[in-house]
Design an enzyme around this catalytic site. Structure first.
Site, PDB file in Angstrom:
ATOM      1  N   ASN A   9       0.965  -1.337   0.065  1.00 20.05           N
ATOM      2  CA  ASN A   9       0.007   0.016  -0.044  1.00 20.05           C
ATOM      3  C   ASN A   9       0.889   1.108   0.082  1.00 20.05           C
ATOM      4  O   ASN A   9       1.491   1.445   1.098  1.00 20.05           O
ATOM      5  CB  ASN A   9      -1.025  -0.113   1.285  1.00 20.05           C
ATOM      6  CG  ASN A   9      -1.627   1.057   1.326  1.00 20.05           C
ATOM      7  OD1 ASN A   9      -1.650   1.829   0.414  1.00 20.05           O
ATOM      8  ND2 ASN A   9      -2.575   1.344   2.540  1.00 20.05           N
ATOM      9  N   TRP A  10       1.155   1.978  -1.353  1.00 19.71           N
ATOM     10  CA  TRP A  10       1.853   2.936  -1.164  1.00 19.71           C
ATOM     11  C   TRP A  10       1.398   4.283  -0.467  1.00 19.71           C
ATOM     12  O   TRP A  10       1.980   5.450  -0.744  1.00 19.71           O
ATOM     13  CB  TRP A  10       2.162   3.088  -2.707  1.00 19.71           C
ATOM     14  CG  TRP A  10       3.128   2.148  -3.332  1.00 19.71           C
ATOM     15  CD1 TRP A  10       3.882   1.492  -2.637  1.00 19.71           C
ATOM     16  CD2 TRP A  10       3.401   2.146  -4.658  1.00 19.71           C
ATOM     17  NE1 TRP A  10       4.529   0.491  -3.532  1.00 19.71           N
ATOM     18  CE2 TRP A  10       4.173   0.891  -5.050  1.00 19.71           C
ATOM     19  CE3 TRP A  10       2.944   2.687  -5.637  1.00 19.71           C
ATOM     20  CZ2 TRP A  10       4.858   0.366  -5.886  1.00 19.71           C
ATOM     21  CZ3 TRP A  10       3.443   2.109  -7.261  1.00 19.71           C
ATOM     22  CH2 TRP A  10       4.509   0.833  -7.256  1.00 19.71           C
ATOM     23  N   LYS A  11       0.033   4.215  -0.380  1.00 16.06           N
ATOM     24  CA  LYS A  11      -0.583   5.382   0.298  1.00 16.06           C
ATOM     25  C   LYS A  11      -0.198   6.522  -0.770  1.00 16.06           C
ATOM     26  O   LYS A  11      -0.492   6.497  -1.962  1.00 16.06           O
ATOM     27  CB  LYS A  11      -0.126   5.736   1.660  1.00 16.06           C
ATOM     28  CG  LYS A  11      -0.053   4.413   2.839  1.00 16.06           C
ATOM     29  CD  LYS A  11      -0.072   4.368   3.997  1.00 16.06           C
ATOM     30  CE  LYS A  11      -0.271   3.124   4.684  1.00 16.06           C
ATOM     31  NZ  LYS A  11      -0.157   3.340   6.183  1.00 16.06           N
ATOM     32  N   HIS A  96      -9.717   0.883   4.790  1.00 21.26           N
ATOM     33  CA  HIS A  96      -8.698   1.071   5.220  1.00 21.26           C
ATOM     34  C   HIS A  96      -8.565   1.982   6.554  1.00 21.26           C
ATOM     35  O   HIS A  96      -9.446   2.945   6.565  1.00 21.26           O
ATOM     36  CB  HIS A  96      -7.425   1.874   4.310  1.00 21.26           C
ATOM     37  CG  HIS A  96      -6.036   1.718   5.028  1.00 21.26           C
ATOM     38  ND1 HIS A  96      -5.576   2.504   5.942  1.00 21.26           N
ATOM     39  CD2 HIS A  96      -5.049   0.857   4.953  1.00 21.26           C
ATOM     40  CE1 HIS A  96      -4.244   2.351   6.123  1.00 21.26           C
ATOM     41  NE2 HIS A  96      -4.045   1.278   5.690  1.00 21.26           N
ATOM     42  N   GLU A  98      -7.060   4.569   7.643  1.00 13.96           N
ATOM     43  CA  GLU A  98      -6.900   6.015   7.101  1.00 13.96           C
ATOM     44  C   GLU A  98      -8.001   6.531   6.659  1.00 13.96           C
ATOM     45  O   GLU A  98      -8.418   7.672   6.861  1.00 13.96           O
ATOM     46  CB  GLU A  98      -5.717   6.057   6.520  1.00 13.96           C
ATOM     47  CG  GLU A  98      -4.438   5.794   7.544  1.00 13.96           C
ATOM     48  CD  GLU A  98      -2.833   5.610   6.564  1.00 13.96           C
ATOM     49  OE1 GLU A  98      -3.130   5.326   5.338  1.00 13.96           O
ATOM     50  OE2 GLU A  98      -2.203   4.850   7.191  1.00 13.96           O
ATOM     51  N   GLU A 168      -5.449  -5.119  10.460  1.00 13.96           N
ATOM     52  CA  GLU A 168      -4.538  -3.960  10.665  1.00 13.96           C
ATOM     53  C   GLU A 168      -4.802  -3.276  12.043  1.00 13.96           C
ATOM     54  O   GLU A 168      -5.760  -2.375  11.742  1.00 13.96           O
ATOM     55  CB  GLU A 168      -4.242  -3.157   9.439  1.00 13.96           C
ATOM     56  CG  GLU A 168      -4.154  -3.506   8.217  1.00 13.96           C
ATOM     57  CD  GLU A 168      -3.325  -2.766   7.295  1.00 13.96           C
ATOM     58  OE1 GLU A 168      -2.395  -3.079   6.540  1.00 13.96           O
ATOM     59  OE2 GLU A 168      -4.179  -1.601   6.998  1.00 13.96           O
ATOM     60  N   GLY A 174       2.064   2.543  10.983  1.00 12.75           N
ATOM     61  CA  GLY A 174       2.968   3.493  10.685  1.00 12.75           C
ATOM     62  C   GLY A 174       3.626   4.128  12.199  1.00 12.75           C
ATOM     63  O   GLY A 174       4.194   5.231  12.266  1.00 12.75           O
ATOM     64  N   SER A 210       3.159  -1.747  10.538  1.00 10.82           N
ATOM     65  CA  SER A 210       4.485  -2.024  10.643  1.00 10.82           C
ATOM     66  C   SER A 210       5.494  -3.102  10.513  1.00 10.82           C
ATOM     67  O   SER A 210       6.232  -3.344  11.151  1.00 10.82           O
ATOM     68  CB  SER A 210       5.007  -1.276  11.998  1.00 10.82           C
ATOM     69  OG  SER A 210       4.363   0.020  12.574  1.00 10.82           O
TER      70      SER A 210
HETATM   71  P1  13P Z   1       2.692   0.668   7.636  1.00  9.15           P
HETATM   72  O1  13P Z   1       3.207  -0.799   7.127  1.00  9.15           O
HETATM   73  O2  13P Z   1       3.584   1.838   7.064  1.00  9.15           O
HETATM   74  O3  13P Z   1       2.623   0.575   9.282  1.00  9.15           O
HETATM   75  O4  13P Z   1       1.519   0.807   7.229  1.00  9.15           O
HETATM   76  C1  13P Z   1       0.456  -0.444   7.298  1.00  9.15           C
HETATM   77  C2  13P Z   1      -0.646  -0.126   6.518  1.00  9.15           C
HETATM   78  O5  13P Z   1      -1.510   0.534   6.915  1.00  9.15           O
HETATM   79  C3  13P Z   1      -0.947  -0.828   5.152  1.00  9.15           C
HETATM   80  O6  13P Z   1      -2.178  -0.432   4.657  1.00  9.15           O
END
Ligand code: 13P
Length: 249
Positions: A9-11, A96, A98, A168, A174, A210
């Site tokens: 997931n590159w966000k 997700h 976020e 998650e 993060g 993470s």
């Molecule tokens: P991180 O791997 O940066 O903690 O992010 C996890 C995530 O939200 C994947 O969708």
């Protein structure tokens, strides 16, 4: 054979030209294996670039990070499932954390998006997970099963088999704080029990939060995990290629 799924997931990172360069480097460092799949979730603007770069790979897929539930209309700034599909997407993240916590997505939105994804033939990767205060209050399983129920209500076992679940925990995203493999496996077992009660034994369950080169081996040692959903540690193509080959013979 257990087919592990490594999802990146590159966000809000990696524009189209960067995506092309990334995938060239990734291809140099990653050896295709029959027991692994690698999926990429770039920002919408980079979907086509990624789709084009991986078009000859049978082990790779590109997906959207978010979709709207309507196929088209006056929804400024939104992306529909059929449009993502036209750009090459074959999957989409749904709900997700976020999206839920920064952009106010409710369980109802998540459910509608999930149905829209299925309708457009995009594999939904449904994200579930508890907040820190919920974990501390012993509510992890209740929160996660509530999120599953809200999004997946009414789907039969066959359809559920086409959904991927990503567990998650919000407090692990993060933050550099990941759930221990045992903690993750425990929640995965609960998710599997929930699915099994609905005749969906083959649904894949990923872990995210993470995940990095330091902890991937011990996470994959846990047979409850069908793979991982990775943010920050997927942004470097060489590191991601190494991560996705961890434990491979
Ligand atoms: P991180 O791997 O940066 O903690 O992010 C996890 C995530 O939200 C994947 O969708």
């Amino acid at each position: 054979m257990r087919r592990l799924l490594f999802a990146a997931n590159w966000k809000m990172h990696v524009a189209p030209q960067q995506a092309r360069e990334y995938l060239k480097l990734f291809a140099m460092h990653y050896r295709t294996r029959p027991d692994r799949e690698v999926w990429f979730f770039p920002p919408a603007v980079s979907l086509e670039a990624v789709a084009h770069a991986i078009k000859d790979r049978t082990d790779a897929r590109v997906g959207a990070q978010n979709i709207h539930w309507e196929p088209k209309g006056a929804f400024t700034g939104e992306l529909s499932a059929p449009m993502a599909s036209h750009a090459g997407a074959r999957a989409t993240l749904i709900g997700h954390s976020e999206r839920r916590h920064l952009f106010g997505e409710t369980d109802e939105h998540v459910g509608r998006k999930l149905m829209a994804a299925l309708k457009a033939d995009l594999t939904p990767v449904l994200c579930v997970g508890e907040k820190l205060e919920e974990r501390d209050a012993g509510q992890t399983v209740a929160v996660v099963t509530q999120q599953l129920a809200a999004a997946l209500a009414g789907l039969d076992g066959g359809t559920l088999g086409n959904v991927v679940i990503a567990y998650e925990p919000v407090w692990a995203i993060g933050t550099g704080r990941n759930a221990s493999p045992q903690d993750a496996a425990q929640v995965h077992r609960e998710i599997r029990a929930w699915l099994k009660a609905r005749n969906a034994a083959r649904t894949r369950v990923l872990y995210g939060g993470s995940v990095n080169l330091t902890n991937i081996a011990e996470l994959l040692a846990e047979p409850e995990l069908d793979g991982v959903l990775v943010g920050a540690a997927s942004l470097d193509p060489e590191g991601w290629a190494t991560l996705a080959q961890t434990g491979a013979a």
